[in-house]
Scaffold this motif. Structure first.
Motif, mmCIF file in Angstrom:
data_model
loop_
_atom_site.group_PDB
_atom_site.id
_atom_site.type_symbol
_atom_site.label_atom_id
_atom_site.label_comp_id
_atom_site.label_asym_id
_atom_site.label_seq_id
_atom_site.Cartn_x
_atom_site.Cartn_y
_atom_site.Cartn_z
ATOM 1 N N LEU A 61 -37.862 -49.848 64.469
ATOM 2 C CA LEU A 61 -36.500 -49.389 64.708
ATOM 3 C C LEU A 61 -35.889 -50.106 65.910
ATOM 4 C CD1 LEU A 61 -36.904 -45.538 64.127
ATOM 5 C CD2 LEU A 61 -35.860 -47.206 62.582
ATOM 6 N N LEU A 62 -36.684 -50.306 66.955
ATOM 7 C CA LEU A 62 -36.189 -51.012 68.133
ATOM 8 C C LEU A 62 -35.854 -52.467 67.802
ATOM 9 C CD1 LEU A 62 -38.673 -49.700 70.859
ATOM 10 C CD2 LEU A 62 -36.247 -49.171 70.696
ATOM 11 N N ALA A 63 -36.762 -53.135 67.085
ATOM 12 C CA ALA A 63 -36.562 -54.541 66.771
ATOM 13 C C ALA A 63 -35.364 -54.750 65.845
ATOM 14 C CB ALA A 63 -37.821 -55.125 66.131
ATOM 15 N N GLU A 64 -35.202 -53.864 64.858
ATOM 16 C CA GLU A 64 -34.123 -54.033 63.884
ATOM 17 C C GLU A 64 -32.754 -53.714 64.473
ATOM 18 O OE1 GLU A 64 -35.250 -51.580 60.614
ATOM 19 O OE2 GLU A 64 -36.693 -53.031 59.811
ATOM 20 N N ALA A 65 -32.735 -52.989 65.592
ATOM 21 C CA ALA A 65 -31.454 -52.626 66.209
ATOM 22 C C ALA A 65 -30.669 -53.855 66.653
ATOM 23 C CB ALA A 65 -31.688 -51.701 67.400
ATOM 24 N N LEU A 66 -31.365 -54.960 66.898
ATOM 25 C CA LEU A 66 -30.704 -56.163 67.372
ATOM 26 C C LEU A 66 -29.994 -56.927 66.265
ATOM 27 C CD1 LEU A 66 -33.517 -57.455 69.753
ATOM 28 C CD2 LEU A 66 -31.359 -56.409 70.432
ATOM 29 N N SER A 67 -30.400 -56.696 65.029
ATOM 30 C CA SER A 67 -29.857 -57.513 63.935
ATOM 31 C C SER A 67 -29.302 -56.691 62.767
ATOM 32 C CB SER A 67 -30.948 -58.452 63.406
ATOM 33 O OG SER A 67 -32.074 -57.709 62.959
ATOM 34 N N THR A 68 -29.325 -55.370 62.896
ATOM 35 C CA THR A 68 -28.892 -54.506 61.798
ATOM 36 C C THR A 68 -27.641 -53.741 62.208
ATOM 37 O OG1 THR A 68 -31.214 -54.225 61.175
ATOM 38 C CG2 THR A 68 -29.626 -52.699 60.202
ATOM 39 N N SER A 69 -26.697 -53.624 61.295
ATOM 40 C CA SER A 69 -25.476 -52.866 61.582
ATOM 41 C C SER A 69 -25.804 -51.378 61.667
ATOM 42 C CB SER A 69 -24.441 -53.092 60.489
ATOM 43 O OG SER A 69 -24.858 -52.493 59.275
ATOM 44 N N TYR A 70 -24.909 -50.631 62.296
ATOM 45 C CA TYR A 70 -25.107 -49.185 62.421
ATOM 46 C C TYR A 70 -25.258 -48.545 61.047
ATOM 47 C CZ TYR A 70 -24.141 -44.278 63.421
ATOM 48 O OH TYR A 70 -24.226 -42.911 63.487
ATOM 49 N N GLU A 71 -24.389 -48.936 60.127
ATOM 50 C CA GLU A 71 -24.400 -48.328 58.794
ATOM 51 C C GLU A 71 -25.715 -48.596 58.073
ATOM 52 O OE1 GLU A 71 -21.980 -50.115 60.072
ATOM 53 O OE2 GLU A 71 -20.451 -48.555 60.341
ATOM 54 N N ASP A 72 -26.228 -49.829 58.191
ATOM 55 C CA ASP A 72 -27.486 -50.162 57.522
ATOM 56 C C ASP A 72 -28.675 -49.490 58.205
ATOM 57 O OD1 ASP A 72 -26.182 -51.712 55.666
ATOM 58 O OD2 ASP A 72 -26.487 -53.589 56.753
ATOM 59 N N ALA A 73 -28.591 -49.314 59.523
ATOM 60 C CA ALA A 73 -29.704 -48.723 60.263
ATOM 61 C C ALA A 73 -29.773 -47.213 60.092
ATOM 62 C CB ALA A 73 -29.583 -49.072 61.747
ATOM 63 N N LEU A 74 -28.643 -46.585 59.816
ATOM 64 C CA LEU A 74 -28.583 -45.134 59.780
ATOM 65 C C LEU A 74 -29.593 -44.527 58.823
ATOM 66 C CD1 LEU A 74 -27.236 -42.516 60.673
ATOM 67 C CD2 LEU A 74 -25.486 -42.883 58.907
ATOM 68 N N GLY A 75 -29.700 -45.073 57.619
ATOM 69 C CA GLY A 75 -30.630 -44.522 56.631
ATOM 70 C C GLY A 75 -32.069 -44.569 57.101
ATOM 71 N N THR A 76 -32.453 -45.682 57.722
ATOM 72 C CA THR A 76 -33.829 -45.824 58.207
ATOM 73 C C THR A 76 -34.117 -44.816 59.318
ATOM 74 O OG1 THR A 76 -33.696 -48.195 57.729
ATOM 75 C CG2 THR A 76 -35.510 -47.467 59.114
ATOM 76 N N HIS A 77 -33.153 -44.629 60.214
ATOM 77 C CA HIS A 77 -33.340 -43.673 61.305
ATOM 78 C C HIS A 77 -33.384 -42.231 60.773
ATOM 79 C CE1 HIS A 77 -33.025 -46.065 65.071
ATOM 80 N NE2 HIS A 77 -32.510 -46.950 64.237
ATOM 81 N N LEU A 78 -32.540 -41.923 59.800
ATOM 82 C CA LEU A 78 -32.564 -40.580 59.216
ATOM 83 C C LEU A 78 -33.898 -40.306 58.529
ATOM 84 C CD1 LEU A 78 -28.961 -40.279 57.706
ATOM 85 C CD2 LEU A 78 -29.884 -39.125 59.734
ATOM 86 N N ALA A 79 -34.441 -41.315 57.852
ATOM 87 C CA ALA A 79 -35.741 -41.151 57.203
ATOM 88 C C ALA A 79 -36.837 -40.910 58.241
ATOM 89 C CB ALA A 79 -36.067 -42.389 56.368
ATOM 90 N N ALA A 80 -36.766 -41.623 59.361
ATOM 91 C CA ALA A 80 -37.752 -41.427 60.422
ATOM 92 C C ALA A 80 -37.614 -40.042 61.029
ATOM 93 C CB ALA A 80 -37.583 -42.501 61.495
ATOM 94 N N CYS A 81 -36.369 -39.582 61.205
ATOM 95 C CA CYS A 81 -36.152 -38.234 61.742
ATOM 96 C C CYS A 81 -36.679 -37.169 60.779
ATOM 97 C CB CYS A 81 -34.663 -38.007 62.003
ATOM 98 S SG CYS A 81 -33.994 -38.963 63.378
#
Length: 244
Positions: free
Chosen positions: A209-229
């Motif tokens: 999640l930390l590494a992808e934050a540099l190259s992923t848009s908020y919208e694309d990252a949201l699903g991955t973070h929600l799944a982790a939560c």
């Protein structure tokens, strides 16, 4: 291999030892210690790093690995002489980076050669006041390995670009200022308990999640973070049910 007391200096032939440090809660924290000489042949360092995943998997440790670097070296780069050796080295560093344990690197004295790659691959970096980092400059040129990729990811493009024109050696103060060293107070046994809190079974998810934050848009990252939560909420709910 046996669990050793933190004050013991016994290690095996590969420089790997088990340590046991008493935490403030009276529960023991078991740590895997790995000693790496930067003066050793690159193949020896690669072998030791490649063995780490299986050693960690087979060990009764609390997902914390302490890597102690030693040996001042004039080697300006990791020491590879062929493209194949470079590939083997990068694969070994990647294994360390993805290890299923929190990794701490302990730095003292003048460290060069493979040091920067290992520093960047570890989760937490501690150094003593006399630590000096030799940059991987070979024949007047910064080594173009994956070191550059990790530097940009971790300290930013501008800071990395400045390193290309920096002196060959950085002081501990300079390393701390740009984020290559987290603590300049040296290794403290009390750090073990704090680091263990971050050494969760899904540490790899948080690293990603930390590494992808540099190259992923908020919208694309949201699903991955929600799944982790969601996984975390289910884990804490199951743990609560078990206690009751």
């Amino acid at each position: 291999m046996t669990i050793l007391n933190h004050t013991s200096s016994i290690v095996d032939s590969n420089g790997i030892a088990r340590l046991e440090q008493e935490a403030s809660t009276a529960a023991s924290v078991k740590v895997l210690e790995v000693s790496i000489s930067l003066e050793a042949p690159l193949s020896e360092i690669v072998s030791k790093l490649s063995d780490l995943p299986s050693v960690v998997a087979d060990s009764a440790i609390d997902r914390v690995v302490l890597i102690r670097l030693s040996g001042a070296t004039e080697r300006a780069s990791p020491g590879a002489r062929t493209t194949q050796e470079v590939n083997h080295w990068e694969r070994a560093v990647r294994r360390l980076e993805r290890l299923q344990a929190a990794t701490v690197v302990d730095l003292a004295g003048h460290c060069g050669g493979a040091a920067l790659d290992l520093i960047l691959a570890c989760d937490y970096r501690v150094a003593t006041a006399d630590f000096m980092l030799g940059l991987p400059i070979r024949d007047g040129r910064f080594w173009p390995g994956m070191t550059l990729y990790r530097l940009v990811q971790q300290i930013g493009l501008a800071a990395t670009r400045r390193l290309l024109f920096a002196h060959d050696v950085l002081s501990v103060e300079q390393c701390t200022r740009i984020g290559l060293v987290d603590s300049a107070a040296g290794w403290q046994p009390g750090l073990i308990s704090a680091i263990r809190r971050g050494a969760t079974t899904d540490l790899s998810v948080r690293r990603r999640l930390l590494a992808e934050a540099l190259s992923t848009s908020y919208e694309d990252a949201l699903g991955t973070h929600l799944a982790a939560c969601d996984r975390e909420l289910r884990r804490t709910s199951e743990a609560s049910d078990d206690r009751h």
